[in-house]
Design a protein around this motif. Structure first.
Motif, short mmCIF file in Angstrom:
data_model
loop_
_atom_site.label_atom_id
_atom_site.label_comp_id
_atom_site.label_asym_id
_atom_site.label_seq_id
_atom_site.Cartn_x
_atom_site.Cartn_y
_atom_site.Cartn_z
N LEU A 131 0.85 -1.18 0.00
CA LEU A 131 0.00 0.00 0.00
C LEU A 131 0.90 1.24 0.00
O LEU A 131 1.87 1.31 0.74
CB LEU A 131 -0.91 0.02 1.22
N PHE A 132 0.54 2.21 -0.83
CA PHE A 132 1.33 3.42 -1.00
C PHE A 132 0.57 4.65 -0.49
O PHE A 132 -0.64 4.79 -0.71
CB PHE A 132 1.63 3.66 -2.48
N ASP A 133 1.29 5.54 0.15
CA ASP A 133 0.84 6.92 0.33
C ASP A 133 0.98 7.61 -1.04
O ASP A 133 1.71 7.13 -1.91
CB ASP A 133 1.73 7.59 1.39
N VAL A 134 0.31 8.74 -1.21
CA VAL A 134 0.38 9.46 -2.49
C VAL A 134 1.26 10.70 -2.38
O VAL A 134 2.29 10.82 -3.06
CB VAL A 134 -1.03 9.87 -2.98
N ASP A 135 0.87 11.64 -1.53
CA ASP A 135 1.49 12.96 -1.52
C ASP A 135 2.88 12.94 -0.91
O ASP A 135 3.07 12.51 0.24
CB ASP A 135 0.59 13.95 -0.80
N ASP A 136 3.85 13.39 -1.68
CA ASP A 136 5.26 13.43 -1.32
C ASP A 136 5.86 12.04 -1.13
O ASP A 136 6.94 11.89 -0.58
CB ASP A 136 5.51 14.33 -0.11
N THR A 137 5.12 11.02 -1.60
CA THR A 137 5.63 9.66 -1.70
C THR A 137 5.70 9.26 -3.17
O THR A 137 6.78 9.02 -3.71
CB THR A 137 4.76 8.68 -0.91
N LEU A 138 4.56 9.24 -3.84
CA LEU A 138 4.52 9.00 -5.28
C LEU A 138 4.55 10.32 -6.07
O LEU A 138 5.22 10.41 -7.10
CB LEU A 138 3.25 8.23 -5.65
N VAL A 139 3.81 11.29 -5.58
CA VAL A 139 3.66 12.58 -6.28
C VAL A 139 4.40 13.67 -5.53
O VAL A 139 4.32 13.75 -4.30
CB VAL A 139 2.16 12.94 -6.41
N ASP A 140 5.10 14.52 -6.27
CA ASP A 140 5.85 15.63 -5.67
C ASP A 140 4.87 16.75 -5.31
O ASP A 140 4.80 17.79 -5.98
CB ASP A 140 6.92 16.12 -6.64
N THR A 141 4.14 16.53 -4.26
CA THR A 141 3.09 17.47 -3.86
C THR A 141 3.65 18.76 -3.30
O THR A 141 3.04 19.82 -3.44
CB THR A 141 2.14 16.80 -2.86
N ALA A 142 4.81 18.72 -2.66
CA ALA A 142 5.40 19.95 -2.12
C ALA A 142 5.64 20.97 -3.23
O ALA A 142 5.36 22.17 -3.06
CB ALA A 142 6.71 19.63 -1.41
N THR A 143 6.13 20.52 -4.38
CA THR A 143 6.35 21.43 -5.50
C THR A 143 5.02 21.94 -6.03
O THR A 143 4.89 23.12 -6.38
CB THR A 143 7.14 20.72 -6.60
N ALA A 144 4.01 21.07 -6.09
CA ALA A 144 2.68 21.50 -6.54
C ALA A 144 2.07 22.50 -5.57
O ALA A 144 1.41 23.46 -5.99
CB ALA A 144 1.77 20.28 -6.70
N PHE A 145 2.28 22.29 -4.26
CA PHE A 145 1.84 23.28 -3.28
C PHE A 145 2.47 24.64 -3.58
O PHE A 145 1.81 25.68 -3.54
CB PHE A 145 2.24 22.87 -1.86
N GLY A 146 3.77 24.63 -3.85
CA GLY A 146 4.47 25.88 -4.13
C GLY A 146 3.87 26.61 -5.32
O GLY A 146 3.68 27.83 -5.27
N ALA A 147 3.55 25.87 -6.38
CA ALA A 147 2.95 26.49 -7.56
C ALA A 147 1.56 27.03 -7.25
O ALA A 147 1.20 28.15 -7.66
CB ALA A 147 2.88 25.46 -8.70
#
Length: 254
Positions: A8-24
């Protein structure tokens, strides 16, 4: 680790670079309010990710709705920047800009697709357990090209609570058809993800990507890591190290 039949996978900042998306998203959204200097933008992202007020955790616990927690976090930042609190109209404009830029910036980490595909190719059952809303996470998974590999998802709105509540990890196991003790869970937060998974009876893995720790109430010390490892948590720096764990080998970095 031996006897793994599912991941089982987490998504945010595990698979997807959510920190960068937050910045945008935050850059565009605050652009509707003021002009941020580069150092101010860095502060905004840091404050957002740290969430020192615990607003997202209150949402995960089912105490407030998603928009309420986001507005509270925006207030923290406007207070830090010494800006007036956004009224309803200004916040609606902010929210529209944020959502559009945030979604447009979703992108996988370079190691993510290969790791998920390797798990599927190895015959393991796979799925997602996430603390974000299901509709958004399904859209995110589809946008980054993982929908075919990860059709099974437990979100914060599936049971009304999120990680580290043991029920959500166990629901993920139920949906992919594995027992908790035969299921590996990997995520970027030591307490919420890895230790939460161990507490639910799964094999917990903390993905400690270099330079990506959140700080604030999420801050991790060497003592925290030692204690977690003593309790059975595995620590990796890249998803490229994960297959070694389900194969019963030590990651190469060790």
């Amino acid at each position: 680790m031996t006897g793994v039949s599912g991941v089982l996978f987490d998504v945010d900042d595990t698979l997807v670079d959510t920190a960068t998306a937050f910045g945008a998203g935050l850059a565009d959204a605050f652009g509707t309010v003021t002009e941020l200097a580069p150092e101010q933008h860095a502060d905004v992202v840091q404050i957002w990710r740290a969430d020192a007020g615990g607003h997202f955790r209150r949402y995960v616990a089912g105490e407030v709705d998603l928009l309420t927690q986001r507005r509270a976090r925006v207030l923290e930042i406007t207070t830090h920047l010494r800006l007036p609190e956004l009224d309803d109209e200004a916040f609606a404009t902010f929210e529209t800009a944020y959502q559009a830029a945030f979604a447009a910036s979703w992108a996988l980490f370079e190691d993510a697709h290969a790791c998920v595909a390797a798990a599927v190719d190895a015959g393991l059952a796979v799925g997602v357990v996430t603390n974000a809303p299901g509709e958004q996470q399904r859209a995110k998974i589809a946008a980054v090209g993982l929908a075919d590999l990860l059709p099974t998802l437990v979100a914060v709105d599936t049971l009304g609570v999120g990680k580290p509540d043991a029920r959500v990890f166990r629901e993920g196991c139920r949906l992919i058809g594995t027992s908790p003790e035969a299921t590996l869970y990997v995520g970027d937060e030591l307490e919420v993800d890895a230790r939460g998974a161990v507490g639910a009876g799964l094999k917990g893995v903390w993905l400690d990507r270099p330079g990506r720790r959140r700080g604030g109430p999420h801050a991790v010390t060497d003592a925290d890591i030692d204690a977690a490892q003593a309790d059975g948590v595995e620590v990796i720096a890249s998803l490229a190290e994960l297959p070694a764990l389900w194969q019963g080998r030590a990651p190469a970095s060790e």
